[in-house]
Motif scaffolding. Sequence first.
Motif, mmCIF file in Angstrom:
data_model
loop_
_atom_site.group_PDB
_atom_site.id
_atom_site.type_symbol
_atom_site.label_atom_id
_atom_site.label_comp_id
_atom_site.label_asym_id
_atom_site.label_seq_id
_atom_site.Cartn_x
_atom_site.Cartn_y
_atom_site.Cartn_z
ATOM 1 N N HIS A 160 -16.823 -4.227 -18.720
ATOM 2 C CA HIS A 160 -18.230 -4.009 -19.055
ATOM 3 C C HIS A 160 -18.507 -2.567 -19.469
ATOM 4 O O HIS A 160 -19.651 -2.231 -19.802
ATOM 5 N N ILE A 161 -17.497 -1.710 -19.455
ATOM 6 C CA ILE A 161 -17.659 -0.292 -19.792
ATOM 7 C C ILE A 161 -17.282 -0.082 -21.255
ATOM 8 O O ILE A 161 -16.188 -0.465 -21.690
ATOM 9 N N ASP A 162 -18.171 0.519 -22.025
ATOM 10 C CA ASP A 162 -17.994 0.627 -23.476
ATOM 11 C C ASP A 162 -16.694 1.318 -23.866
ATOM 12 O O ASP A 162 -16.020 0.912 -24.819
ATOM 13 N N TYR A 208 -12.713 3.819 -10.549
ATOM 14 C CA TYR A 208 -14.122 3.769 -10.910
ATOM 15 C C TYR A 208 -14.828 5.060 -10.485
ATOM 16 O O TYR A 208 -14.476 5.668 -9.467
ATOM 17 N N ASN A 229 -19.701 2.926 -10.767
ATOM 18 C CA ASN A 229 -18.964 1.858 -11.455
ATOM 19 C C ASN A 229 -19.302 1.725 -12.932
ATOM 20 O O ASN A 229 -19.047 0.690 -13.541
ATOM 21 N N ASN A 230 -19.866 2.782 -13.517
ATOM 22 C CA ASN A 230 -20.227 2.741 -14.933
ATOM 23 C C ASN A 230 -19.248 3.505 -15.817
ATOM 24 O O ASN A 230 -19.454 3.629 -17.025
ATOM 25 N N ALA A 231 -18.201 4.031 -15.235
ATOM 26 C CA ALA A 231 -17.172 4.744 -15.993
ATOM 27 C C ALA A 231 -15.883 4.709 -15.179
ATOM 28 O O ALA A 231 -15.883 4.383 -13.987
#
Length: 216
Positions: A84-86, A119, A123-125
């Motif tokens: 889910h991380i770009d 992570y 949890n966004n990167a």
Amino acid sequence: MEINDRLLDVLRYELEKVGLQTTPPVLDEVLLVVKGDTPVAYVQEDGFIIYSTLCNKEDALPVPTIVNQVWEMERAYQEAPVMHIDSVINHRKLIEYNGIILTARYDGDGQFTFASWQYTYDNNAVSFGHYFHKNHYSAAKADFLYRSGLADRSILFQLDELAVIRDTLLFRGMQDSALQLKEQESLDNLLHRVDSMLTPSNEPLLVAENEMEQES
């Protein structure tokens, strides 16, 4: 599991490392592994192997290890969700535990790249990536087990040392014509043990998977 083009390419890539080739699926999805014009083994859709009586034992020896790993990689990749991380959206998440994730990316030409990351707090990167190119799945799994705390790194031999031991045992088994039957059996048993050490146990991974499912 369906024998698709990706699985065929990965299998072909791995077999070529040991001087073997494969033909396209025929006869209800049966693959023929050959060395030159000599049949070595028949591989069914579920990965079951039937060995040819026409080949040399040493030609057939690496086939089960290769087939098992290729089938495992393909099954894991098929079942894994996209990240889910770009920045790593071209990877699929195989497993997560204790803030560490193991991912896979198919690069084409029969080659997977595996990576373990940590992570960030939200949890966004991800950061601190360890990369394993050219289908080095066993090393990637071992790295994930150690980084996540699922396994203890204090083992007697490292993976690269075990690989040297395995190659030495294989060479003796093929070149030492004076080996007695009991010696050959002992050598085969030792090879099996080394192979099992080079392929980390999936039990800790199954524990992590069960915990992931309970949390979701």
